[in-house]
Design a protein around this motif. Structure first.
Motif, mmCIF file in Angstrom:
data_model
loop_
_atom_site.group_PDB
_atom_site.id
_atom_site.type_symbol
_atom_site.label_atom_id
_atom_site.label_comp_id
_atom_site.label_asym_id
_atom_site.label_seq_id
_atom_site.Cartn_x
_atom_site.Cartn_y
_atom_site.Cartn_z
ATOM 1 N N VAL A 56 41.048 45.011 1.020
ATOM 2 C CA VAL A 56 40.203 45.619 -0.326
ATOM 3 C C VAL A 56 40.842 46.909 -0.146
ATOM 4 N N ALA A 57 41.140 47.349 0.665
ATOM 5 C CA ALA A 57 41.891 49.117 0.212
ATOM 6 C C ALA A 57 42.777 49.282 -0.373
ATOM 7 N N GLY A 58 43.738 48.741 -0.307
ATOM 8 C CA GLY A 58 45.393 48.083 -0.686
ATOM 9 C C GLY A 58 46.103 49.658 -0.158
ATOM 10 N N VAL A 154 33.562 46.879 -0.760
ATOM 11 C CA VAL A 154 33.994 47.676 -1.830
ATOM 12 C C VAL A 154 33.193 48.999 -2.020
ATOM 13 N N ALA A 155 31.588 48.675 -2.038
ATOM 14 C CA ALA A 155 30.925 49.185 -2.570
ATOM 15 C C ALA A 155 31.493 51.190 -1.482
ATOM 16 N N PRO A 162 36.067 58.042 -5.195
ATOM 17 C CA PRO A 162 35.717 56.999 -6.556
ATOM 18 C C PRO A 162 36.444 57.222 -7.125
ATOM 19 N N ASP A 163 37.545 58.086 -7.059
ATOM 20 C CA ASP A 163 38.514 57.876 -8.329
ATOM 21 C C ASP A 163 39.707 56.760 -7.861
ATOM 22 N N ASN A 164 39.026 56.003 -7.025
ATOM 23 C CA ASN A 164 40.007 54.299 -7.112
ATOM 24 C C ASN A 164 38.837 53.206 -7.108
ATOM 25 N N ALA A 165 37.988 53.182 -7.598
ATOM 26 C CA ALA A 165 37.408 52.843 -6.855
ATOM 27 C C ALA A 165 37.652 51.182 -7.892
ATOM 28 N N ASP A 166 37.736 51.089 -8.675
ATOM 29 C CA ASP A 166 38.003 50.267 -9.934
ATOM 30 C C ASP A 166 39.240 49.100 -8.681
ATOM 31 N N ASP A 167 40.600 49.997 -8.334
ATOM 32 C CA ASP A 167 41.011 48.912 -7.240
ATOM 33 C C ASP A 167 39.987 48.430 -6.097
ATOM 34 N N ALA A 169 37.412 47.224 -6.686
ATOM 35 C CA ALA A 169 36.638 45.867 -7.018
ATOM 36 C C ALA A 169 37.355 45.038 -7.363
ATOM 37 N N ALA A 170 38.317 45.109 -7.881
ATOM 38 C CA ALA A 170 39.967 44.610 -8.005
ATOM 39 C C ALA A 170 40.376 43.547 -7.075
ATOM 40 N N ASN A 171 40.624 44.693 -6.042
ATOM 41 C CA ASN A 171 40.901 43.733 -4.777
ATOM 42 C C ASN A 171 40.514 43.010 -3.802
ATOM 43 N N GLY A 172 39.408 43.429 -4.469
ATOM 44 C CA GLY A 172 37.760 42.745 -3.272
ATOM 45 C C GLY A 172 38.134 41.526 -4.185
ATOM 46 N N GLU A 173 38.016 41.312 -5.376
ATOM 47 C CA GLU A 173 38.076 40.348 -5.915
ATOM 48 C C GLU A 173 38.794 39.014 -5.720
ATOM 49 N N ALA A 174 39.734 39.877 -5.946
ATOM 50 C CA ALA A 174 40.598 38.678 -5.030
ATOM 51 C C ALA A 174 40.990 38.758 -4.064
ATOM 52 N N TYR A 175 40.779 38.911 -2.858
ATOM 53 C CA TYR A 175 40.947 38.365 -1.776
ATOM 54 C C TYR A 175 39.492 37.929 -1.743
ATOM 55 N N ALA A 176 38.775 37.595 -2.380
ATOM 56 C CA ALA A 176 37.544 36.790 -2.070
ATOM 57 C C ALA A 176 37.952 35.677 -2.629
#
Length: 311
Positions: A56-58, A154-155, A162-167, A169-176
């Motif tokens: 999730v962190a990337g 992700v939350a 917060p500056d990287n919140a979108d990343d 979320a995207a990482n979490g979706e792909a990993y899930a």
């Protein structure tokens, strides 16, 4: 945990906290990571959580596990260095559900944000023994629950950074999606297993969530990781179940001795299906260096074993 042991652990941790505070003052708050790496530090209690969190962190966060690969998480004994690492972290993630009872005083005694990643999971209670009615802590073994873990992480990361919140979320979706693919493969593999043989027999009752997801029954020698519970009566009960249902293969976990389960093998003629991973990843060159590898490894062994392809 017995009351006398809990009291002793509490006293030891209190002393370690004082020592760690002094060490941190002398060391200028240094962490175990590279000096030039100024990313926020996320500390997890064990390697499985660290790998999920890293996906999730990337590249935005430095994720570390308090315990090393191969460690037995239930009875882990923390050190002053562990307390210092907790105090130096920017965020602490732990499993909860009673898994890390030894870690409670850490998070209560350091001024660091803390998130229990199993929040929102529908717990399965332990049945039998002194632990009856308590939640089974191994919720990450369910690919379905893993999606909840990922959402919670992700939350937590979005709040931390917060500056990287979108990343995140995207990482979490792909990993899930990757976790879901492993789950789909497991269900497909198990589809050919006869109904009477759909019983997962293990040393510890650590697979309740996976068994539920996969439509398996389960049997085990002890409900929570404590090899001293491998009594003759417990072993005899598992032997009876394996004989009665004609279960072709039995398994044990990587962080405990398989000697009790080998007694079941000798008494029944069932094959030893192999070593399953639950509480810890392997070293990088081992069979399960990542959480996805752990799920695939366990799924493949279970499916092969229950179809009589082990041994």
């Amino acid at each position: 945990m017995p009351k006398n042991r809990a009291a002793l652990t509490g006293a030891l941790l209190t002393g370690m906290l004082a020592l760690a505070a002094a060490l941190a003052g002398c060391a200028g708050g240094a962490t175990d990571g590279p000096a030039e790496d100024d990313r926020p530090v996320v500390l997890t209690t064990f390697t499985v959580l660290a790998d999920i969190a890293q996906n999730v962190a990337g590249e935005h966060l430095r994720v570390e596990s308090l315990t090393k690969a191969g460690a037995e998480i239930h009875g882990y004994e923390p050190t002053p260095g562990d307390v210092r690492r907790a105090a130096d972290a920017d965020l602490i993630l732990d499993n909860g559900l009673g898994l890390e009872a030894w870690f409670v005083q850490f998070v209560e005694s350091v001024d660091v944000p803390h998130v229990v990643v199993s929040g929102g999971v529908d717990p399965i209670d332990i049945s039998g023994d002194a632990y009856e009615g308590l939640p089974n802590p191994h919720a990450w073994m369910s690919p379905v629950n893993a999606a909840i873990y990922i959402d919670n992480i992700v939350a937590a990361f979005a709040e931390l950074d917060p500056d990287n919140a979108d990343d995140y979320a995207a990482n979490g979706e792909a990993y899930a999606s990757e976790v879901q693919a492993v789950y789909d493969d497991l269900l497909a593999e198990l589809d050919a297993v006869p109904e009477a043989q759909r019983v997962l027999v293990t040393c510890e009752g650590a697979f309740s969530y996976l068994a539920r997801d996969a439509g398996l029954d389960e049997a085990y020698i002890w409900p929570v990781n404590a090899e001293q519970q491998a009594t003759p009566q417990r072993i005899a009960a598992v032997i009876e179940r394996v004989d009665a249902d004609g279960i072709p293969s039995v398994f044990c976990e990587s962080t405990v001795s398989d000697r009790p389960m080998q007694q079941v093998v000798e008494a029944t003629g069932a094959a030893f299906g192999g070593t399953l991973y639950v509480d810890s990843l392997s070293e990088p060159d081992g069979p399960v260096p990542t959480y996805l590898d752990l799920l695939r490894h366990d799924a493949d062994l279970i499916a092969a074993g229950l179809q009589g392809e082990s041994g």
